[in-house]
Motif scaffolding. Structure first.
Motif, PDB file in Angstrom:
ATOM      1  N   VAL A  17      51.209  48.442  38.839  1.00 37.47           N
ATOM      2  CA  VAL A  17      50.540  47.143  38.809  1.00 37.47           C
ATOM      3  C   VAL A  17      51.544  46.119  38.282  1.00 37.47           C
ATOM      4  O   VAL A  17      52.509  46.477  37.592  1.00 37.47           O
ATOM      5  CB  VAL A  17      49.284  47.170  37.921  1.00 37.47           C
ATOM      6  CG1 VAL A  17      48.247  48.133  38.489  1.00 37.47           C
ATOM      7  CG2 VAL A  17      49.626  47.528  36.488  1.00 37.47           C
ATOM      8  N   PRO A  18      51.338  44.839  38.595  1.00 41.51           N
ATOM      9  CA  PRO A  18      52.327  43.827  38.213  1.00 41.51           C
ATOM     10  C   PRO A  18      52.196  43.329  36.785  1.00 41.51           C
ATOM     11  O   PRO A  18      53.021  42.536  36.326  1.00 41.51           O
ATOM     12  CB  PRO A  18      52.050  42.688  39.204  1.00 41.51           C
ATOM     13  CG  PRO A  18      50.590  42.821  39.496  1.00 41.51           C
ATOM     14  CD  PRO A  18      50.301  44.296  39.478  1.00 41.51           C
ATOM     15  N   TYR A  19      51.172  43.763  36.087  1.00 46.34           N
ATOM     16  CA  TYR A  19      50.934  43.271  34.734  1.00 46.34           C
ATOM     17  C   TYR A  19      50.890  44.445  33.763  1.00 46.34           C
ATOM     18  O   TYR A  19      50.526  45.553  34.139  1.00 46.34           O
ATOM     19  CB  TYR A  19      49.611  42.510  34.662  1.00 46.34           C
ATOM     20  CG  TYR A  19      49.449  41.468  35.746  1.00 46.34           C
ATOM     21  CD1 TYR A  19      50.176  40.282  35.718  1.00 46.34           C
ATOM     22  CD2 TYR A  19      48.588  41.684  36.819  1.00 46.34           C
ATOM     23  CE1 TYR A  19      50.050  39.335  36.709  1.00 46.34           C
ATOM     24  CE2 TYR A  19      48.443  40.736  37.823  1.00 46.34           C
ATOM     25  CZ  TYR A  19      49.178  39.569  37.769  1.00 46.34           C
ATOM     26  OH  TYR A  19      49.047  38.636  38.765  1.00 46.34           O
ATOM     27  N   ILE A 170      43.772  44.022  42.730  1.00 48.16           N
ATOM     28  CA  ILE A 170      44.761  44.020  43.806  1.00 48.16           C
ATOM     29  C   ILE A 170      44.154  44.601  45.083  1.00 48.16           C
ATOM     30  O   ILE A 170      44.249  44.000  46.165  1.00 48.16           O
ATOM     31  CB  ILE A 170      46.002  44.833  43.403  1.00 48.16           C
ATOM     32  CG1 ILE A 170      46.730  44.170  42.232  1.00 48.16           C
ATOM     33  CG2 ILE A 170      46.967  44.971  44.593  1.00 48.16           C
ATOM     34  CD1 ILE A 170      47.828  45.027  41.634  1.00 48.16           C
ATOM     35  N   GLU A 171      43.519  45.756  44.981  1.00 52.53           N
ATOM     36  CA  GLU A 171      42.999  46.436  46.171  1.00 52.53           C
ATOM     37  C   GLU A 171      41.944  45.600  46.888  1.00 52.53           C
ATOM     38  O   GLU A 171      41.944  45.499  48.123  1.00 52.53           O
ATOM     39  CB  GLU A 171      42.428  47.797  45.770  1.00 52.53           C
ATOM     40  CG  GLU A 171      43.507  48.789  45.324  1.00 52.53           C
ATOM     41  CD  GLU A 171      42.943  50.104  44.842  1.00 52.53           C
ATOM     42  OE1 GLU A 171      41.734  50.147  44.494  1.00 52.53           O
ATOM     43  OE2 GLU A 171      43.689  51.092  44.802  1.00 52.53           O
ATOM     44  N   HIS A 172      41.067  44.968  46.136  1.00 52.60           N
ATOM     45  CA  HIS A 172      39.991  44.223  46.786  1.00 52.60           C
ATOM     46  C   HIS A 172      40.456  42.862  47.300  1.00 52.60           C
ATOM     47  O   HIS A 172      39.981  42.404  48.354  1.00 52.60           O
ATOM     48  CB  HIS A 172      38.796  44.116  45.848  1.00 52.60           C
ATOM     49  CG  HIS A 172      38.032  45.398  45.748  1.00 52.60           C
ATOM     50  ND1 HIS A 172      36.912  45.661  46.496  1.00 52.60           N
ATOM     51  CD2 HIS A 172      38.286  46.523  45.029  1.00 52.60           C
ATOM     52  CE1 HIS A 172      36.478  46.886  46.227  1.00 52.60           C
ATOM     53  NE2 HIS A 172      37.294  47.428  45.336  1.00 52.60           N
ATOM     54  N   GLU A 173      41.393  42.229  46.612  1.00 54.27           N
ATOM     55  CA  GLU A 173      41.936  40.981  47.149  1.00 54.27           C
ATOM     56  C   GLU A 173      42.691  41.237  48.455  1.00 54.27           C
ATOM     57  O   GLU A 173      42.662  40.415  49.384  1.00 54.27           O
ATOM     58  CB  GLU A 173      42.844  40.307  46.120  1.00 54.27           C
ATOM     59  CG  GLU A 173      42.086  39.667  44.963  1.00 54.27           C
ATOM     60  CD  GLU A 173      41.063  38.641  45.437  1.00 54.27           C
ATOM     61  OE1 GLU A 173      41.427  37.741  46.217  1.00 54.27           O
ATOM     62  OE2 GLU A 173      39.895  38.754  45.028  1.00 54.27           O
ATOM     63  N   PRO A 183      44.255  34.382  51.071  1.00 58.25           N
ATOM     64  CA  PRO A 183      45.619  34.696  50.635  1.00 58.25           C
ATOM     65  C   PRO A 183      45.734  36.085  50.010  1.00 58.25           C
ATOM     66  O   PRO A 183      44.824  36.543  49.313  1.00 58.25           O
ATOM     67  CB  PRO A 183      45.917  33.607  49.598  1.00 58.25           C
ATOM     68  CG  PRO A 183      44.996  32.496  49.951  1.00 58.25           C
ATOM     69  CD  PRO A 183      43.737  33.143  50.457  1.00 58.25           C
ATOM     70  N   PHE A 184      46.847  36.738  50.265  1.00 55.82           N
ATOM     71  CA  PHE A 184      47.133  37.998  49.601  1.00 55.82           C
ATOM     72  C   PHE A 184      47.419  37.736  48.120  1.00 55.82           C
ATOM     73  O   PHE A 184      47.821  36.620  47.753  1.00 55.82           O
ATOM     74  CB  PHE A 184      48.333  38.689  50.245  1.00 55.82           C
ATOM     75  CG  PHE A 184      48.009  39.447  51.497  1.00 55.82           C
ATOM     76  CD1 PHE A 184      47.695  40.794  51.445  1.00 55.82           C
ATOM     77  CD2 PHE A 184      47.989  38.811  52.728  1.00 55.82           C
ATOM     78  CE1 PHE A 184      47.385  41.506  52.590  1.00 55.82           C
ATOM     79  CE2 PHE A 184      47.673  39.494  53.894  1.00 55.82           C
ATOM     80  CZ  PHE A 184      47.367  40.858  53.823  1.00 55.82           C
ATOM     81  N   PRO A 185      47.246  38.711  47.267  1.00 59.51           N
ATOM     82  CA  PRO A 185      47.559  38.527  45.851  1.00 59.51           C
ATOM     83  C   PRO A 185      49.009  38.078  45.667  1.00 59.51           C
ATOM     84  O   PRO A 185      49.918  38.603  46.323  1.00 59.51           O
ATOM     85  CB  PRO A 185      47.331  39.916  45.245  1.00 59.51           C
ATOM     86  CG  PRO A 185      46.429  40.613  46.197  1.00 59.51           C
ATOM     87  CD  PRO A 185      46.750  40.075  47.553  1.00 59.51           C
ATOM     88  N   ASP A 186      49.203  37.118  44.804  1.00 60.59           N
ATOM     89  CA  ASP A 186      50.535  36.592  44.538  1.00 60.59           C
ATOM     90  C   ASP A 186      51.220  37.468  43.501  1.00 60.59           C
ATOM     91  O   ASP A 186      51.279  37.144  42.315  1.00 60.59           O
ATOM     92  CB  ASP A 186      50.435  35.143  44.055  1.00 60.59           C
ATOM     93  CG  ASP A 186      51.819  34.512  43.863  1.00 60.59           C
ATOM     94  OD1 ASP A 186      52.798  35.058  44.396  1.00 60.59           O
ATOM     95  OD2 ASP A 186      51.894  33.474  43.168  1.00 60.59           O
ATOM     96  N   LEU A 194      53.041  48.733  48.005  1.00 60.00           N
ATOM     97  CA  LEU A 194      52.462  50.016  47.622  1.00 60.00           C
ATOM     98  C   LEU A 194      50.997  50.112  48.046  1.00 60.00           C
ATOM     99  O   LEU A 194      50.485  51.190  48.329  1.00 60.00           O
ATOM    100  CB  LEU A 194      52.558  50.208  46.098  1.00 60.00           C
ATOM    101  CG  LEU A 194      53.955  50.292  45.487  1.00 60.00           C
ATOM    102  CD1 LEU A 194      53.840  50.393  43.963  1.00 60.00           C
ATOM    103  CD2 LEU A 194      54.716  51.495  46.053  1.00 60.00           C
ATOM    104  N   TYR A 195      50.351  48.962  48.084  1.00 60.79           N
ATOM    105  CA  TYR A 195      48.929  48.922  48.397  1.00 60.79           C
ATOM    106  C   TYR A 195      48.671  48.659  49.881  1.00 60.79           C
ATOM    107  O   TYR A 195      47.659  49.109  50.421  1.00 60.79           O
ATOM    108  CB  TYR A 195      48.242  47.840  47.568  1.00 60.79           C
ATOM    109  CG  TYR A 195      48.215  48.126  46.091  1.00 60.79           C
ATOM    110  CD1 TYR A 195      47.087  48.681  45.485  1.00 60.79           C
ATOM    111  CD2 TYR A 195      49.308  47.857  45.279  1.00 60.79           C
ATOM    112  CE1 TYR A 195      47.050  48.959  44.123  1.00 60.79           C
ATOM    113  CE2 TYR A 195      49.285  48.124  43.921  1.00 60.79           C
ATOM    114  CZ  TYR A 195      48.168  48.676  43.351  1.00 60.79           C
ATOM    115  OH  TYR A 195      48.130  48.952  41.996  1.00 60.79           O
ATOM    116  N   THR A 196      49.572  47.926  50.519  1.00 64.01           N
ATOM    117  CA  THR A 196      49.351  47.581  51.933  1.00 64.01           C
ATOM    118  C   THR A 196      49.981  48.573  52.892  1.00 64.01           C
ATOM    119  O   THR A 196      49.519  48.727  54.018  1.00 64.01           O
ATOM    120  CB  THR A 196      49.912  46.184  52.221  1.00 64.01           C
ATOM    121  OG1 THR A 196      51.295  46.126  51.872  1.00 64.01           O
ATOM    122  CG2 THR A 196      49.144  45.123  51.457  1.00 64.01           C
ATOM    123  N   ASN A 197      51.043  49.265  52.450  1.00 61.99           N
ATOM    124  CA  ASN A 197      51.757  50.181  53.335  1.00 61.99           C
ATOM    125  C   ASN A 197      51.605  51.639  52.938  1.00 61.99           C
ATOM    126  O   ASN A 197      52.272  52.495  53.497  1.00 61.99           O
ATOM    127  CB  ASN A 197      53.252  49.831  53.380  1.00 61.99           C
ATOM    128  CG  ASN A 197      53.500  48.417  53.855  1.00 61.99           C
ATOM    129  OD1 ASN A 197      52.717  47.871  54.621  1.00 61.99           O
ATOM    130  ND2 ASN A 197      54.593  47.811  53.380  1.00 61.99           N
TER     131      ASN A 197
END
Length: 199
Positions: A17-19, A170-173, A183-186, A194-197
């Motif tokens: 995760v980014p945070y 992330i997954e639901h956005e 918009p996709f999550p920034d 990791l989540y899209t591919n």
């Protein structure tokens, strides 16, 4: 709580995760709020009384609920930052459910009541994790014996409550972006991949 510290053996694939969860949910406060599909919309008015009953149940069992869990559940402004592409909604169990060397607390269900997410807290309340199940378990609606619950009924998701909702956001956005072209999550492109591919 790490997977090897829990009674559970199956786990969803881990993803970065980014945070860095720090107990504040400040990363979530910086995201957009939503007027539709927010996880507190369907039954949020019930949460205060549910949380009061759950806290009393925990105290009766000598358990202190994690502060990050109770503060999140008591803050409807945070719930507006989290929307669900599956119609998931916050629904809090009113009693702790003894399981293994700890307790289970249901806090989230999908709109069709097919999937449920639980906080698993160790016996001292010093650590926790999030697990899911396709089974509905509730200490106040027991149509089973406690010894019928098995660790294989559950899947380990994340080692903390805040980390779960970071991944959830992330997954639901992403799902909303793919279906509704929002918009996709920034976030860092490498983490997004990791989540899209499939990572």
């Amino acid at each position: 709580m790490k997977l090897h510290e829990t009674p559970f053996s199956t786990a969803s694939p881990p993803k970065d995760v980014p945070y860095t969860p720090d107990g504040s949910f400040n990363w979530l406060r910086s995201t957009a709020t939503h007027d539709e599909w927010a996880i507190g919309d369907r039954a949020g008015s019930n949460l205060p009384s549910q949380l009061e009953a759950l806290t009393a149940s925990a105290e009766a069992n000598g358990l202190t609920l994690p502060a990050i869990f109770t503060s999140f559940m008591a803050d409807p402004t945070l719930h507006k930052h989290l929307r669900s592409a599956n119609g998931d909604y916050l629904r809090l169990a009113e009693s702790v459910l003894p399981f293994a060397n700890g307790y289970l607390i249901r806090f989230l269900s999908d709109q069709q009541e097919c999937a449920h997410w639980y906080l698993f807290v160790n016996s001292t309340g010093s650590d926790h994790c999030v697990v899911s199940s396709y089974e509905y378990f509730d200490a106040d609606e027991m149509d089973y014996e406690l010894d019928e619950l098995k660790e294989t009924d559950f899947q380990f998701w994340t080692e903390s409550f805040e980390l779960f909702f970071c991944r959830y956001w992330i997954e639901h956005e992403i799902m909303f972006a793919q279906v509704d072209e929002t918009p996709f999550p920034d976030i860092d492109p490498q983490i997004l991949a990791l989540y899209t591919n499939g990572g």
